[in-house]
Design a protein around this motif. Structure first.
Motif, short mmCIF file in Angstrom:
data_model
loop_
_atom_site.label_atom_id
_atom_site.label_comp_id
_atom_site.label_asym_id
_atom_site.label_seq_id
_atom_site.Cartn_x
_atom_site.Cartn_y
_atom_site.Cartn_z
N ARG A 96 5.20 10.94 4.35
CA ARG A 96 5.08 11.51 3.00
C ARG A 96 3.99 10.84 2.16
O ARG A 96 3.40 11.45 1.29
CB ARG A 96 6.43 11.40 2.30
N TYR A 97 3.74 9.59 2.41
CA TYR A 97 2.81 8.85 1.57
C TYR A 97 1.42 8.71 2.19
O TYR A 97 0.58 7.99 1.67
CB TYR A 97 3.38 7.46 1.25
N ALA A 98 1.20 9.43 3.26
CA ALA A 98 -0.10 9.31 3.95
C ALA A 98 -1.25 9.76 3.06
O ALA A 98 -2.37 9.24 3.19
CB ALA A 98 -0.08 10.13 5.24
N ILE A 99 -0.98 10.71 2.15
CA ILE A 99 -2.07 11.21 1.30
C ILE A 99 -2.65 10.10 0.42
O ILE A 99 -3.81 10.17 0.00
CB ILE A 99 -1.57 12.40 0.45
N MET A 100 -1.87 9.06 0.14
CA MET A 100 -2.38 7.93 -0.62
C MET A 100 -3.52 7.23 0.12
O MET A 100 -4.38 6.61 -0.50
CB MET A 100 -1.26 6.93 -0.92
N PHE A 101 -3.52 7.35 1.45
CA PHE A 101 -4.54 6.68 2.25
C PHE A 101 -5.66 7.63 2.67
O PHE A 101 -6.56 7.23 3.42
CB PHE A 101 -3.87 6.06 3.49
N THR A 102 -5.60 8.87 2.18
CA THR A 102 -6.68 9.81 2.45
C THR A 102 -7.33 10.27 1.14
O THR A 102 -8.54 10.08 0.95
CB THR A 102 -6.16 11.04 3.22
N PHE A 103 -6.55 10.83 0.23
CA PHE A 103 -7.14 11.40 -0.99
C PHE A 103 -7.68 10.32 -1.93
O PHE A 103 -8.79 10.43 -2.44
CB PHE A 103 -6.11 12.26 -1.73
N ILE A 104 -6.90 9.27 -2.15
CA ILE A 104 -7.33 8.24 -3.11
C ILE A 104 -8.59 7.51 -2.63
O ILE A 104 -9.57 7.40 -3.39
CB ILE A 104 -6.19 7.26 -3.40
N PRO A 105 -8.65 7.00 -1.39
CA PRO A 105 -9.89 6.34 -0.96
C PRO A 105 -11.11 7.25 -0.99
O PRO A 105 -12.20 6.83 -1.40
CB PRO A 105 -9.57 5.87 0.47
N THR A 106 -10.95 8.51 -0.56
CA THR A 106 -12.11 9.39 -0.57
C THR A 106 -12.52 9.77 -1.99
O THR A 106 -13.70 9.98 -2.25
CB THR A 106 -11.83 10.67 0.26
#
Length: 343
Positions: A96-106
């Motif tokens: 569920r929290y994977a988007i924190m490691f894709t959207f935020i860094p990009t």
């Protein structure tokens, strides 16, 4: 509505710092470190190391400044209903929290894009001017009355993924133009927003759906020509796009009321600046351009033409169906609701 001219000023300044300064300070630190290393040892950082160091520093600073902005007593926020919905695309297999490691860094990489860097600087300056203009009037917005009647900007039933008229449900409370913004998607009974694996744009139920003018008005700004964000279904932010809102249209619906319709598909906008549109006219197709984690419509009302230097305005929609109940008076909507226009 909680902000007042006495309590909102320091919070606004802290939030502004937590939002932007980590990117700027991290970039400056990496550049300084590269200069020192080159002078002392004659070694140049490879590009991948520059990016890695920048992202690490920006992440640490973002976390620290966000904690400072919230203070010792954090504002209690209502759980977001999306926490109970399926994660879109192949990203769901990573948790569920994977988007924190894709959207935020990009999204942090947008500082390397000269167009988006310029837009961020405009937004910083614009927010400062809006706050100065509005600092004694935030509370009055709670009772703001729309000057014209607005319908939902689409046909059929859609799900409000994000947005509401209060701090606890707001799309982006401290980004003043987007304080009362909404993100709309289409979803099935189990809140899935796509068929199949979700790694193709056409898998998403809202993709290519017509977006309609919420009220009559004059088109004052059009941005087109931006392709879709990459890697749909993986929550990647398009930090290379020429505009963070992607393809979008701004319509003056009344004096001091401008509608912003964002993330539209390239080449589907049939209107030009100066055109008059009637309520319900098509102004584009729902897409996935700019800073978009998945295909959706971003819509908000603001008091000026510029998305950088305007104040967001509350909007209440005319006759609609909200969670299956038909309303006959203008209605306030919020995240987690299913809404549909009633002709």
């Amino acid at each position: 509505m909680q902000p007042s001219h006495t309590s909102d000023i320091p919070r606004w300044r802290k939030e502004l710092g937590a939002w932007y300064w980590p990117m700027l300070l991290s970039l400056a630190c990496v550049i300084l470190l590269q200069v020192v290393v080159r002078q002392l040892w004659g070694w140049n950082f490879p590009f991948w190391l520059v990016i890695a160091l920048y992202l690490i520093l920006a992440g640490i600073l973002s976390f620290g400044l966000k904690a400072y902005a919230e203070g010792p007593k954090k504002t209690k926020r209502m759980p977001h209903p999306a926490s109970q919905w399926p994660v879109a695309g192949p990203l769901r297999y990573l948790g569920r929290y994977a988007i924190m490691f894709t959207f935020i860094p990009t999204s942090l990489l947008s500082i390397f894009n000269p167009w988006q860097l310029t837009q961020q600087l405009k937004q910083i300056g614009g927010q400062a001017r809006v706050h100065k203009r509005m600092r004694d009037h935030y509370e009055a917005l709670e009772h703001y009355q729309n000057k014209v009647s607005y319908r939902l900007p689409f046909d059929g039933e859609w799900l409000i993924f994000n947005g509401g008229l209060h701090r606890e449900t707001s799309h982006s409370w401290d980004v003043l133009a987007q304080r009362y913004a909404y993100d709309f998607v289409k979803a099935d009974a189990s809140f899935r927003r796509h068929s199949g694996a979700g790694n193709r744009l056409k898998h998403y139920f809202c993709y290519e759906e017509p977006i309609l003018a919420a009220a009559s008005g004059e088109v004052v700004h059009v941005q087109d020509g931006i392709g879709p964000a990459p890697l749909v279904g993986f929550g990647v932010c398009d930090f290379l796009a020429r505009h963070f809102a992607g393809n979008h249209v701004v319509i003056r619906h009344a004096e001091g009321e401008y509608g912003v319709y964002a993330h539209l598909i390239k080449g589907t906008i049939p209107v030009q600046i100066g055109d008059r549109v009637a309520q319900g006219d098509r102004i584009g197709l729902c897409g996935h351009t700019g800073h978009s984690s998945e295909p959706h419509l971003h819509f908000h009302l603001q008091d000026g033409e510029s998305i950088f230097s305007s104040m967001g305005l509350p909007i209440r929609f005319e006759t609609a169906r909200v969670n299956g109940t038909v309303t006959d008076t203008p209605v306030e909507i919020t995240r987690g609701q299913r809404v549909a226009h009633i002709p």
